[in-house]
Design a protein around this motif. Structure first.
Motif, PDB file in Angstrom:
ATOM      1  N   ASP A   2       0.801  -1.219   0.000  1.00 31.97           N
ATOM      2  CA  ASP A   2       0.000   0.000   0.000  1.00 31.97           C
ATOM      3  C   ASP A   2       0.837   1.274   0.000  1.00 31.97           C
ATOM      4  N   ARG A   3       2.143   1.143   0.182  1.00 34.29           N
ATOM      5  CA  ARG A   3       3.039   2.304   0.157  1.00 34.29           C
ATOM      6  C   ARG A   3       3.705   2.415  -1.206  1.00 34.29           C
ATOM      7  N   PRO A   4       4.131   3.618  -1.586  1.00 36.16           N
ATOM      8  CA  PRO A   4       4.900   3.740  -2.842  1.00 36.16           C
ATOM      9  C   PRO A   4       6.188   2.923  -2.752  1.00 36.16           C
ATOM     10  N   PHE A   5       6.581   2.305  -3.841  1.00 32.76           N
ATOM     11  CA  PHE A   5       7.792   1.494  -3.868  1.00 32.76           C
ATOM     12  C   PHE A   5       8.358   1.449  -5.278  1.00 32.76           C
ATOM     13  N   ASP A   6       9.621   1.038  -5.367  1.00 36.65           N
ATOM     14  CA  ASP A   6      10.296   0.776  -6.635  1.00 36.65           C
ATOM     15  C   ASP A   6      10.511  -0.723  -6.733  1.00 36.65           C
ATOM     16  N   ILE A   7      10.662  -1.206  -7.964  1.00 42.23           N
ATOM     17  CA  ILE A   7      10.865  -2.636  -8.161  1.00 42.23           C
ATOM     18  C   ILE A   7      11.936  -2.852  -9.228  1.00 42.23           C
ATOM     19  N   TYR A  20       0.534  -8.565 -18.276  1.00 43.28           N
ATOM     20  CA  TYR A  20      -0.691  -8.750 -17.499  1.00 43.28           C
ATOM     21  C   TYR A  20      -1.155  -7.450 -16.840  1.00 43.28           C
ATOM     22  N   TRP A  21      -0.293  -6.818 -16.051  1.00 41.90           N
ATOM     23  CA  TRP A  21      -0.714  -5.718 -15.185  1.00 41.90           C
ATOM     24  C   TRP A  21      -1.059  -4.438 -15.919  1.00 41.90           C
ATOM     25  N   GLN A  22      -0.514  -4.199 -17.101  1.00 37.09           N
ATOM     26  CA  GLN A  22      -0.885  -2.998 -17.861  1.00 37.09           C
ATOM     27  C   GLN A  22      -2.372  -2.981 -18.167  1.00 37.09           C
ATOM     28  N   ASP A  23      -2.947  -4.169 -18.373  1.00 31.77           N
ATOM     29  CA  ASP A  23      -4.362  -4.279 -18.733  1.00 31.77           C
ATOM     30  C   ASP A  23      -5.274  -4.457 -17.521  1.00 31.77           C
ATOM     31  N   GLN A  30      -0.984  -0.373  -7.612  1.00 36.51           N
ATOM     32  CA  GLN A  30       0.307  -0.099  -6.986  1.00 36.51           C
ATOM     33  C   GLN A  30       1.459  -0.516  -7.903  1.00 36.51           C
ATOM     34  N   LEU A  31       1.336  -1.639  -8.595  1.00 40.10           N
ATOM     35  CA  LEU A  31       2.385  -2.053  -9.538  1.00 40.10           C
ATOM     36  C   LEU A  31       2.466  -1.084 -10.706  1.00 40.10           C
ATOM     37  N   ASN A  32       1.335  -0.598 -11.169  1.00 39.87           N
ATOM     38  CA  ASN A  32       1.343   0.341 -12.280  1.00 39.87           C
ATOM     39  C   ASN A  32       1.929   1.689 -11.883  1.00 39.87           C
ATOM     40  N   LYS A  33       1.744   2.090 -10.627  1.00 38.64           N
ATOM     41  CA  LYS A  33       2.291   3.362 -10.141  1.00 38.64           C
ATOM     42  C   LYS A  33       3.775   3.262  -9.788  1.00 38.64           C
ATOM     43  N   ALA A  34       4.233   2.076  -9.435  1.00 42.64           N
ATOM     44  CA  ALA A  34       5.616   1.892  -8.980  1.00 42.64           C
ATOM     45  C   ALA A  34       6.617   2.225 -10.076  1.00 42.64           C
ATOM     46  N   LYS A  35       7.779   2.722  -9.678  1.00 35.00           N
ATOM     47  CA  LYS A  35       8.892   2.906 -10.614  1.00 35.00           C
ATOM     48  C   LYS A  35       9.492   1.531 -10.838  1.00 35.00           C
ATOM     49  N   LEU A  46      10.637   0.479 -23.336  1.00 33.76           N
ATOM     50  CA  LEU A  46       9.674  -0.102 -22.403  1.00 33.76           C
ATOM     51  C   LEU A  46       8.351   0.645 -22.534  1.00 33.76           C
ATOM     52  N   GLU A  47       7.281  -0.093 -22.679  1.00 32.62           N
ATOM     53  CA  GLU A  47       5.972   0.534 -22.874  1.00 32.62           C
ATOM     54  C   GLU A  47       5.181   0.699 -21.577  1.00 32.62           C
ATOM     55  N   TRP A  48       5.502  -0.071 -20.550  1.00 36.51           N
ATOM     56  CA  TRP A  48       4.769   0.004 -19.292  1.00 36.51           C
ATOM     57  C   TRP A  48       5.135   1.309 -18.595  1.00 36.51           C
ATOM     58  N   SER A  49       4.158   2.051 -18.140  1.00 39.28           N
ATOM     59  CA  SER A  49       4.410   3.359 -17.526  1.00 39.28           C
ATOM     60  C   SER A  49       5.357   3.254 -16.333  1.00 39.28           C
ATOM     61  N   ASN A  50       6.125   4.306 -16.141  1.00 36.44           N
ATOM     62  CA  ASN A  50       7.083   4.423 -15.031  1.00 36.44           C
ATOM     63  C   ASN A  50       8.187   3.376 -15.071  1.00 36.44           C
ATOM     64  N   SER A  51       8.541   2.902 -16.250  1.00 33.23           N
ATOM     65  CA  SER A  51       9.608   1.908 -16.395  1.00 33.23           C
ATOM     66  C   SER A  51      10.885   2.569 -16.888  1.00 33.23           C
TER      67      SER A  51
END
Length: 61
Positions: A2-7, A20-23, A30-35, A46-51
């Motif tokens: 639930d907190r902001p994170f990077d991966i 999977y997660w883009q759709d 949270q995965l879509n918002k993460a860096k 990379l097409e996934w946002s914040n990548s």
């Protein structure tokens, strides 16, 4: 998650997650918002946002 994170992801995991997660924006908000830092020698963009692509001399810094 639930907190902001990077991966940090390798190419194969990035491709699986992004495929999977883009759709599934609400479920994976949270995965879509993460860096997402992606280590790859073969990907060009990379097409996934914040990548962020890490390749060549970027890897290991």
């Amino acid at each position: 998650m639930d907190r902001p994170f990077d991966i940090l992801l390798g190419r194969k995991t990035y491709e699986i997650f992004a495929g999977y997660w883009q759709d599934h924006k609400e479920e994976g908000s949270q995965l879509n918002k993460a860096k997402k830092y992606v280590v790859s020698h073969s990907l060009q963009h990379l097409e996934w946002s914040n990548s962020v692509l890490l390749k060549g001399n970027d890897v290991g810094k």
